[in-house]
Design a protein around this motif. Structure first.
Motif, PDB file in Angstrom:
ATOM      1  N   MET A   1      19.220  34.338  83.247  1.00 15.48           N
ATOM      2  CA  MET A   1      19.398  34.380  81.915  1.00 15.48           C
ATOM      3  C   MET A   1      20.949  33.261  82.093  1.00 15.48           C
ATOM      4  O   MET A   1      21.604  33.279  82.803  1.00 15.48           O
ATOM      5  CB  MET A   1      19.905  35.231  81.171  1.00 15.48           C
ATOM      6  N   LEU A   2      20.842  32.350  81.189  1.00 17.45           N
ATOM      7  CA  LEU A   2      21.870  31.363  81.014  1.00 17.45           C
ATOM      8  C   LEU A   2      22.408  31.577  79.690  1.00 17.45           C
ATOM      9  O   LEU A   2      21.795  31.273  78.713  1.00 17.45           O
ATOM     10  CB  LEU A   2      21.545  29.864  81.179  1.00 17.45           C
ATOM     11  N   SER A   3      23.852  31.574  79.426  1.00 15.16           N
ATOM     12  CA  SER A   3      24.502  31.707  78.322  1.00 15.16           C
ATOM     13  C   SER A   3      25.669  31.252  78.281  1.00 15.16           C
ATOM     14  O   SER A   3      26.351  30.630  79.127  1.00 15.16           O
ATOM     15  CB  SER A   3      24.691  33.369  77.967  1.00 15.16           C
ATOM     16  N   ASP A   4      26.344  30.629  77.125  1.00  8.83           N
ATOM     17  CA  ASP A   4      27.622  30.045  77.160  1.00  8.83           C
ATOM     18  C   ASP A   4      28.526  31.082  76.957  1.00  8.83           C
ATOM     19  O   ASP A   4      28.468  32.223  76.938  1.00  8.83           O
ATOM     20  CB  ASP A   4      27.655  29.200  75.608  1.00  8.83           C
ATOM     21  N   LEU A   5      29.829  30.680  76.773  1.00  8.35           N
ATOM     22  CA  LEU A   5      30.869  31.417  77.015  1.00  8.35           C
ATOM     23  C   LEU A   5      31.150  32.595  75.642  1.00  8.35           C
ATOM     24  O   LEU A   5      31.957  33.466  75.617  1.00  8.35           O
ATOM     25  CB  LEU A   5      32.361  30.785  77.060  1.00  8.35           C
ATOM     26  N   ASN A   6      30.385  32.198  74.579  1.00  4.22           N
ATOM     27  CA  ASN A   6      30.376  32.983  73.243  1.00  4.22           C
ATOM     28  C   ASN A   6      29.136  34.057  73.373  1.00  4.22           C
ATOM     29  O   ASN A   6      28.824  34.678  72.398  1.00  4.22           O
ATOM     30  CB  ASN A   6      30.132  32.226  72.230  1.00  4.22           C
ATOM     31  N   ARG A   7      28.523  34.081  74.649  1.00  4.72           N
ATOM     32  CA  ARG A   7      27.388  34.940  74.785  1.00  4.72           C
ATOM     33  C   ARG A   7      26.212  34.633  74.136  1.00  4.72           C
ATOM     34  O   ARG A   7      25.237  35.351  73.901  1.00  4.72           O
ATOM     35  CB  ARG A   7      27.890  36.406  74.357  1.00  4.72           C
ATOM     36  N   ASN A   8      26.059  33.656  73.418  1.00  8.87           N
ATOM     37  CA  ASN A   8      24.792  32.874  72.930  1.00  8.87           C
ATOM     38  C   ASN A   8      23.964  32.508  73.952  1.00  8.87           C
ATOM     39  O   ASN A   8      24.308  31.923  75.107  1.00  8.87           O
ATOM     40  CB  ASN A   8      25.157  31.586  72.064  1.00  8.87           C
ATOM     41  N   ILE A   9      22.888  33.040  74.189  1.00  8.95           N
ATOM     42  CA  ILE A   9      21.702  32.804  75.094  1.00  8.95           C
ATOM     43  C   ILE A   9      21.166  31.306  75.088  1.00  8.95           C
ATOM     44  O   ILE A   9      20.653  30.973  74.029  1.00  8.95           O
ATOM     45  CB  ILE A   9      20.603  33.874  74.999  1.00  8.95           C
ATOM     46  N   ILE A  10      21.266  30.876  76.035  1.00  5.09           N
ATOM     47  CA  ILE A  10      20.702  29.128  76.111  1.00  5.09           C
ATOM     48  C   ILE A  10      19.319  29.178  76.747  1.00  5.09           C
ATOM     49  O   ILE A  10      18.527  28.695  76.166  1.00  5.09           O
ATOM     50  CB  ILE A  10      21.690  28.525  76.874  1.00  5.09           C
ATOM     51  N   PHE A  11      19.134  29.950  77.910  1.00  8.39           N
ATOM     52  CA  PHE A  11      17.660  30.032  78.398  1.00  8.39           C
ATOM     53  C   PHE A  11      17.758  31.454  79.224  1.00  8.39           C
ATOM     54  O   PHE A  11      18.687  31.957  79.641  1.00  8.39           O
ATOM     55  CB  PHE A  11      17.486  28.757  79.501  1.00  8.39           C
ATOM     56  N   ALA A  12      16.309  31.780  79.070  1.00  6.95           N
ATOM     57  CA  ALA A  12      15.978  33.233  80.033  1.00  6.95           C
ATOM     58  C   ALA A  12      14.725  33.072  80.178  1.00  6.95           C
ATOM     59  O   ALA A  12      13.719  32.519  79.560  1.00  6.95           O
ATOM     60  CB  ALA A  12      16.465  34.473  79.159  1.00  6.95           C
ATOM     61  N   ASN A  13      14.343  33.634  81.238  1.00  8.45           N
ATOM     62  CA  ASN A  13      12.902  33.863  81.689  1.00  8.45           C
ATOM     63  C   ASN A  13      12.198  34.996  80.930  1.00  8.45           C
ATOM     64  O   ASN A  13      12.739  35.783  80.008  1.00  8.45           O
ATOM     65  CB  ASN A  13      12.720  34.050  83.365  1.00  8.45           C
ATOM     66  N   HIS A  14      10.970  35.191  81.138  1.00  2.47           N
ATOM     67  CA  HIS A  14      10.116  36.171  80.334  1.00  2.47           C
ATOM     68  C   HIS A  14      10.694  37.474  80.516  1.00  2.47           C
ATOM     69  O   HIS A  14      10.416  38.315  79.754  1.00  2.47           O
ATOM     70  CB  HIS A  14       8.521  35.908  80.543  1.00  2.47           C
ATOM     71  N   MET A  15      11.320  37.783  81.773  1.00  2.36           N
ATOM     72  CA  MET A  15      11.680  39.284  82.061  1.00  2.36           C
ATOM     73  C   MET A  15      12.647  39.696  80.969  1.00  2.36           C
ATOM     74  O   MET A  15      12.799  41.052  80.874  1.00  2.36           O
ATOM     75  CB  MET A  15      12.176  39.351  83.398  1.00  2.36           C
ATOM     76  N   LEU A  16      13.596  38.952  80.394  1.00  2.00           N
ATOM     77  CA  LEU A  16      14.463  39.229  79.439  1.00  2.00           C
ATOM     78  C   LEU A  16      14.010  40.192  78.473  1.00  2.00           C
ATOM     79  O   LEU A  16      14.067  41.164  77.925  1.00  2.00           O
ATOM     80  CB  LEU A  16      15.287  38.210  78.956  1.00  2.00           C
TER      81      LEU A  16
END
Length: 885
Positions: A497-512
């Motif tokens: 998972m890739l997220s910004d410093l405000n915990r908003n998710i930018i990208f994630a694989n299907h396992m999330l």
């Protein structure tokens, strides 16, 4: 007599200087005020002295008449006048001229009338005092600068006071009406006459002074302008950057400014005047007569260029503008002109020509294509690179509409529209595909900029074009590679998972989504149901804060709870890393769902606690029974020892079982990865061989250029194959079969697997024995031992360092020494390093089982391991294993 005259003159100058110093406040006043102040100041001084004399005389007269007491009212009025005079002098020296003059006039008048009213003398004497009033009125025109009607104001005031005074005398002395009327008429006529004359004199003085002042101002202004003009032209002459001169037709130098002297190397006009342009051909390389012919032909010369000689005979290229100046008889008086040193300009022009040729050569030799077009897209210039890539000669393209020749006809309308919409006055960058003369499509990245004339009007544009045909192909390959790695990420069993410093998710694989239930539409939803367990939120917050404030790239391994969208609690284990995404700091999280592992650990813990409880309960029973059954104490004690032994063996078996399961999983994973990598390696190897054969058969001319590239591919394939081979060896550690093991090969395999940790940081030096070094054992487990020891050595080295590996045989045993330059192990803990679960590493970076398991494996192979270490110097691990029999 002469001395007396000098003294009088000196005294007069002193008095004038004194008056000037006292009247310094009038320096910037108008001319009339300045002059009146200069007249008024001596009058005040004389009046002051006169009043002092009057006071003394008045007192003396009263005393010689036999008056017992002085007439104090008269003396006080005179003293008051003296005080007023002092105030008037003070005001005058402070620049208050008008106020001082009016105070003086008014005070003097009041003082005179006061004396006349209060004096006890005879009437004739008192009437005669009116003369003092007339004197004051006569002084008024000298003192008043403006508003002449104030004279009548003073006259009217005195007439009123005169009536009162005459009336007072008539009452006191019982004078006849004839005397009173006669005195009154005389006084009034004198006052009126004096006032009228004073008024006319003041008006006349005002006109005269105004005229004089105007003339004076004009003179001062003319003088200032003359000085200013002279100074301006003198400054121009003295400070001009060009040489200015005057010469006679015969060549005699009349004037030369400092710039000309400096230009020719002379220090003064006198030194330059020793030369004559006509008689001595010193300054002009050509002849003076050539210049005279040119200037006398039109009366002037403009931009006349010649080569002069300086004082030290250095050549000087000058540009001259001069004219003939004639007198009233139209005879030539002199030549005047200015000279500009253009020696450097001439050199610069020559350098510019050379520079132009140099840049032309540079442009022609550029690796980029350059094309200049006008506002109608008509080609004006192309460089050699254009003809090399597109095949058109300059004659075939210059003068043509560029897009009509170079683009596909079906794209003409599109390009024409884009060109009309594209702003040509600014820098533009865009891609375009041209058709070469051989009909080959060539992709260009064009950087276009406007070309403007001297007036700033855009007359065309210049395009610098880079051939990006190969880049396009590489970009397509990159996209294909990106898609491949995206597939790998999506197939990865852990959450990425890739997220910004405000915990908003930018990208994630299907396992999330699979594990937590978070869908892409909820990535930026702060109120989503799936969340970190509230009790573990501080742990995550602190880990992120420490990561952002430290130089570390990632956190230690973190275990935390997570609540999915259905409310189920999961245990996650993973790390958080700092990455840069689109120029912004972001957080990458890789986590694994370890809920099942946690459940297993809880069951094992429950089982262990229950077993300990049983042991404790049984022990208490035995202790109780011991008091009753002393005879059986020995047997119960033995049973207790057996139970404790069983418990210890159970713990050891539990540890080995967990590690075996973990190693088995890693072995399966390593074998799977090796198998998956082997297949594409075979494809790459086959493709490389096919490419080499194709070039050998069809493109022999390019064989020399392509050989290093194919050799690089083969080296990469061999290196990847070695890594696969090492993984295969590593995956065999769970086999129970004993085989012949080449320890040198095992060490090399382990170094290959750990190369990513040593690359560009740690130098591995190997010194192998040439004697027999083969042992009998489990190849996979021996790999595990070497990897554990090498891993500890690598992790102990901060920054750059060295690992020395040495093998030798002695007494039917092979000795393996692994020595590092790391931090070393303190003496107080070196005895604990083989204890299970003992570690000095941060949480998440080690389990404390590596050396314990290695020790157990070496015991299984009848081997030993000895650790020698010194803090700050490093650690040496010596492994001894029996040779094959």
């Amino acid at each position: 007599m002469l001395q007396l005259k000098k003294r009088i003159t000196s005294s007069y100058k002193f008095v004038l200087a004194f008056i000037e110093s006292q009247l310094k406040h009038y320096k910037y006043s108008d001319f009339a005020t300045q002059q009146k102040a200069k007249v008024y100041y001596p009058i005040l001084l004389v009046a002051f002295i006169s009043v002092v004399l009057i006071i003394i005389t008045s007192a003396y007269v009263q005393l010689i008449r036999g008056t017992e007491n002085l007439n104090m009212p008269v003396l006080l009025s005179e003293l008051m006048l003296l005080f007023v005079l002092l105030i008037s002098i003070r005001l005058l020296t402070k620049g208050k001229y008008n106020l001082s003059a009016h105070i003086f006039i008014l005070a003097s008048t009041l003082c005179g009338w006061t004396v006349m009213f209060i004096a006890n003398s005879d009437p004739i004497f008192r009437i005669n005092t009116v003369v003092f009033i007339l004197v004051i009125l006569n002084v008024i025109p000298l003192l008043i600068t403006k508003k002449a009607w104030t004279i009548y104001l003073y006259v009217g005031f005195n007439i009123c006071v005169t009536f009162l005074f005459v009336y007072k005398l008539w009452l006191e002395y019982n004078l006849s009406d004839a005397i009173i009327i006669d005195s009154l008429v005389d006084i009034l006529l004198a006052l009126l006459f004096t006032g009228t004359v004073g008024y006319q004199i003041l008006k006349l003085h005002s006109k005269i002074l105004q005229r004089v002042e105007n003339d004076y101002e004009q003179i001062i202004k003319a003088e200032h302008e003359l000085v200013k003009s002279e100074l301006k032209y003198r400054n121009i002459f003295e400070h001009a950057q060009v040489g200015i001169y005057q010469t006679t037709p015969e060549g005699e130098i009349l004037q030369a400014n400092p710039a000309l002297l400096e230009m020719l190397g002379y220090n003064s006009i006198e030194e330059l005047n020793k030369r004559n342009l006509e008689k001595e051909d010193v300054f002009i390389e050509s002849t003076r007569s050539d210049f005279k012919k040119a200037i006398e032909k039109k009366g002037f010369v403009k931009d006349y260029e010649s080569v002069w000689k300086t004082k030290d005979n250095t050549s000087l290229v000058v540009r001259e503008n001069a004219r003939i100046v004639k007198n009233q008889k139209h005879e030539i008086s002199y030549y005047e002109g200015f000279v500009v040193n253009i020696t450097q300009r001439k050199k610069a022009e020559k350098a510019l020509q050379e520079s132009e040729e140099k840049y032309r050569t540079l442009v022609e030799g550029m690796n980029e294509v350059l094309m200049l077009v006008d506002n109608d897209d008509r080609v004006l210039y192309v460089n050699k690179r254009f003809t090399d890539i597109l095949g058109y000669s300059k004659e075939e393209i210059i003068g043509k509409i560029g897009y009509e020749v170079l683009l596909d006809p079906k794209d003409h309308n599109i390009i024409r529209k884009e060109n009309s919409e594209r702003t040509k006055d600014v820098f533009n960058q865009y891609e375009m595909t041209f058709i070469s003369k051989s009909r080959k499509r060539v992709h260009f990245l064009i950087s276009g900029s406007p070309v403007k004339n001297s007036k700033g009007v855009t007359i065309g544009s210049m395009g610098a074009m880079t051939d990006i045909t190969e880049r396009k192909k590489n970009l397509a390959a990159l996209r294909e590679s990106e898609e491949k790695y995206r597939t790998i990420i999506d197939a990865f069993p852990d959450i990425i998972m890739l997220s910004d410093l405000n915990r908003n998710i930018i990208f994630a694989n299907h396992m999330l989504e699979k594990v937590t239930g978070i869908k892409p539409e909820d990535y930026n939803n702060p109120n989503r149901k799936a969340r970190i367990h509230p009790d573990d939120e501080p742990l995550i917050e602190k880990a992120i804060k420490d990561l952002l404030n430290a130089e570390n790239k990632h956190t230690p391994n973190i275990e935390n709870r997570f609540i999915d969208t259905d409310g189920n609690v999961h245990w996650f284990s993973g790390t958080i890393s700092k990455v840069t995404f689109n120029g912004q700091l972001a957080l990458q999280t890789i986590s694994r769902d370890i809920t099942e592992k946690k459940n297993t650990e809880r069951e094992l813990e429950k089982y262990r606690n229950h077993l300990e409880f049983l042991v404790k309960e049984r022990t208490e029973e035995l202790e109780t029974t011991n008091e009753e059954l002393t005879s059986t104490n020995e047997e119960l004690h033995n049973q207790r020892e057996e139970l404790e032994t069983v418990l210890a063996n159970l713990k050891k078996t539990q540890k080995q079982l967990i590690h075996s399961e973990k190693m088995a999983s890693l072995g399966v994973l390593a074998a799977g990865v090796a198998h998956e990598i082997n297949n594409p390696l075979n494809f790459i190897k086959g493709g490389a061989v096919g490419l080499e054969d194709y070039f050998n058969e069809n493109l022999t001319d390019h064989k020399e250029e392509i050989s290093p590239l194919i050799e690089g591919i083969n080296i990469g394939i061999d290196r990847a194959a070695n890594i696969v081979k090492s993984l295969n060896h590593y995956s065999r550690k769970n086999d129970t079969k004993l085989v012949d093991c080449d320890m040198h090969m095992i060490i090399d395999n382990c170094i290959v697997m750990l190369q990513n940790q040593t690359k560009n940081r740690i130098e591995v030096q190997k010194v192998y024995t040439e004697k027999d070094h083969v042992i009998t054992g489990n190849e996979g487990k021996l790999h595990q031992v070497i990897i554990n020891v090498l891993t500890n050595a690598i992790q102990s080295i901060e920054g750059k360092g060295t690992i020395n590996i040495r093998t030798q045989t002695s007494n039917e045993k092979v000795l393996i020494s692994i020595k590092d330059t790391g931090q070393g192990i303190p003496k107080d803990i070196i005895s604990k390093i083989f204890d299970p679960f003992f570690t000095t590493k941060d949480p998440g970076k080690g389990t404390g089982l590596g050396l314990s398991i290695s020790y157990s494996i070496l015991e299984e192979h009848n081997g030993t391991i000895d650790i020698k270490s010194k803090v700050g110097k490093g650690t040496e691990a010596v492994i001894k294993l029996p040779l094959k029999k």
